[in-house]
Design an enzyme around this catalytic site. Structure first.
Site, PDB file in Angstrom:
ATOM      1  N   MET A 139     -11.898   5.127  -1.338  1.00  0.00           N
ATOM      2  CA  MET A 139     -12.587   5.374  -0.071  1.00  0.00           C
ATOM      3  C   MET A 139     -13.226   6.752  -0.156  1.00  0.00           C
ATOM      4  SD  MET A 139      -9.919   3.700   2.656  1.00  0.00           S
ATOM      5  CE  MET A 139      -8.447   3.756   1.649  1.00  0.00           C
ATOM      6  N   GLY A 196      -1.530   1.378   9.670  1.00  0.00           N
ATOM      7  CA  GLY A 196      -0.914   0.949  10.914  1.00  0.00           C
ATOM      8  C   GLY A 196      -1.849   0.433  11.988  1.00  0.00           C
ATOM      9  N   MET A 216      -8.501   8.580  -0.657  1.00  0.00           N
ATOM     10  CA  MET A 216      -9.413   8.980   0.422  1.00  0.00           C
ATOM     11  C   MET A 216      -9.908  10.406   0.209  1.00  0.00           C
ATOM     12  SD  MET A 216      -7.209   7.647   3.675  1.00  0.00           S
ATOM     13  CE  MET A 216      -6.448   6.036   3.699  1.00  0.00           C
ATOM     14  N   ASP A 274      -7.007  -6.330   3.314  1.00  0.00           N
ATOM     15  CA  ASP A 274      -6.278  -5.097   3.562  1.00  0.00           C
ATOM     16  C   ASP A 274      -6.489  -4.644   5.007  1.00  0.00           C
ATOM     17  OD1 ASP A 274      -5.106  -2.594   3.546  1.00  0.00           O
ATOM     18  OD2 ASP A 274      -6.535  -1.688   2.157  1.00  0.00           O
ATOM     19  N   MET A 294     -11.885  -5.566   4.274  1.00  0.00           N
ATOM     20  CA  MET A 294     -11.110  -4.714   5.176  1.00  0.00           C
ATOM     21  C   MET A 294     -10.993  -5.383   6.548  1.00  0.00           C
ATOM     22  SD  MET A 294     -10.149  -2.142   3.408  1.00  0.00           S
ATOM     23  CE  MET A 294      -9.432  -1.221   4.778  1.00  0.00           C
ATOM     24  N   ASP A 316      -4.592   3.803  -2.067  1.00  0.00           N
ATOM     25  CA  ASP A 316      -5.717   4.199  -1.220  1.00  0.00           C
ATOM     26  C   ASP A 316      -6.093   5.648  -1.503  1.00  0.00           C
ATOM     27  OD1 ASP A 316      -6.195   1.841   0.500  1.00  0.00           O
ATOM     28  OD2 ASP A 316      -4.129   2.178   1.105  1.00  0.00           O
ATOM     29  N   HIS A 375      -8.089   1.695  -4.548  1.00  0.00           N
ATOM     30  CA  HIS A 375      -9.106   1.471  -3.521  1.00  0.00           C
ATOM     31  C   HIS A 375      -9.754   2.819  -3.212  1.00  0.00           C
ATOM     32  CE1 HIS A 375      -9.825   0.345   1.000  1.00  0.00           C
ATOM     33  NE2 HIS A 375     -10.955   0.530   0.350  1.00  0.00           N
ATOM     34  N   GLY A 384       0.981  -2.448   4.101  1.00  0.00           N
ATOM     35  CA  GLY A 384       1.492  -1.085   4.030  1.00  0.00           C
ATOM     36  C   GLY A 384       2.736  -0.907   4.852  1.00  0.00           C
ATOM     37  N   SER A 385       2.560  -0.677   6.145  1.00  0.00           N
ATOM     38  CA  SER A 385       3.708  -0.454   7.022  1.00  0.00           C
ATOM     39  C   SER A 385       4.588  -1.690   7.136  1.00  0.00           C
ATOM     40  CB  SER A 385       3.239  -0.012   8.414  1.00  0.00           C
ATOM     41  OG  SER A 385       2.318  -0.933   8.965  1.00  0.00           O
ATOM     42  N   HIS A 424      -1.038  -1.078  -4.327  1.00  0.00           N
ATOM     43  CA  HIS A 424      -2.351  -0.714  -3.791  1.00  0.00           C
ATOM     44  C   HIS A 424      -2.390   0.790  -3.547  1.00  0.00           C
ATOM     45  CE1 HIS A 424      -6.160  -1.910  -1.955  1.00  0.00           C
ATOM     46  NE2 HIS A 424      -5.923  -1.018  -1.004  1.00  0.00           N
ATOM     47  N   GLY A 462      -9.216   4.121   6.355  1.00  0.00           N
ATOM     48  CA  GLY A 462      -8.903   5.524   6.540  1.00  0.00           C
ATOM     49  C   GLY A 462      -7.593   5.805   7.238  1.00  0.00           C
ATOM     50  N   SER A 508       0.833  -1.203   0.000  1.00  0.00           N
ATOM     51  CA  SER A 508       0.000   0.000   0.000  1.00  0.00           C
ATOM     52  C   SER A 508       0.865   1.249   0.000  1.00  0.00           C
ATOM     53  CB  SER A 508      -0.916   0.022   1.223  1.00  0.00           C
ATOM     54  OG  SER A 508      -1.556   1.278   1.331  1.00  0.00           O
TER      55      SER A 508
END
Length: 223
Positions: free
Chosen positions: A68, A145, A37, A175, A137, A35, A66, A197-198, A33, A142, A8
């Site tokens: 959002m 971490g 938002m 995710d 999800m 995101d 993705h 992601g992280s 990926h 949103g 991500s």
């Protein structure tokens, strides 16, 4: 079916975007990926079309967007033109899920549908025959971490069972809070696309982190 890692970009070091994307692509990562938002459907704002368009020029990875955002149908054409190969929208964010699916198909992108932790699989059952991906999800969307919600694996199992029973071909993507410590739980439940992601971009050696995930993915793909 392919078992793939999709890091991500939400967790990338934005002072080193080009460098880090090149590193993971050279390491063989197939998906990225994205995101997107809007600060309305979710409390945060991330990045939009100019960023996607900019990195598209520098990458051959599959771009998994993705969305959002509220009323995602408004932006499907723009996201596609910016370079998205897969467009995931939230069933909770639209009053016309069937219309979103049709619009994504018309754009030439693959269709993904996403459910939040509180949304049951039943909410998307009418659309499963018409889509290419379901994104489950395992955190509240949103924020990066967050802690992985293991109870969401019940949904992955339900989707995997329906896929087998009806001969569907959709990918199952997960995710949220996925790490090397729990990724096998996700894959055992039936997912085949892993968003991290992280656990990738948050590590000092992102190539090693990505490679460790991909080794496990390959193991499951060959099983």
């Amino acid at each position: 079916m392919a078992v793939c890692l999709a890091p991500s970009m939400l967790s990338i070091d934005f002072t080193k975007v080009g460098e880090q994307l090149a590193l993971i692509e050279q390491a063989g990562v197939p998906y990225l990926h994205l995101d997107v938002m809007d600060g309305v459907f979710v409390p945060n704002i991330s990045f939009g079309m100019p960023v996607i368009k900019g990195i598209r020029k520098a990458s051959h990875m599959v771009f998994d967007a993705h969305l959002m955002i509220v009323d995602p149908e408004r932006y499907i054409e723009d996201v596609r033109k910016a370079g998205a190969d897969i467009i995931n929208f939230h069933v909770e964010a639209t009053k016309d899920a069937a219309g979103c699916i049709a619009k994504i198909k018309e754009s030439g992108a693959k269709v993904g549908i996403t459910i939040k932790p509180a949304t049951p699989v039943d909410a998307i059952v009418p659309y499963l025959a018409d889509i290419d991906m379901v994104l489950v999800m395992t955190v509240e969307p949103g924020f990066g971490g967050q802690k992985f919600m293991a109870e969401q694996m019940q949904k992955v199992e339900q989707l995997a069972a329906r896929k087998k029973e009806y001969g569907y071909t959709y990918d199952i993507e997960v995710d949220g809070g996925v790490t090397l410590d729990n990724v096998r739980t996700v894959l055992d439940a039936g997912a085949n696309i892993i968003v991290a992601g992280s656990a990738v971009f948050g590590k000092e050696d992102i190539v090693k982190a990505a490679s460790d995930f991909m080794a496990i993915c390959k193991e499951y793909e060959q099983a």
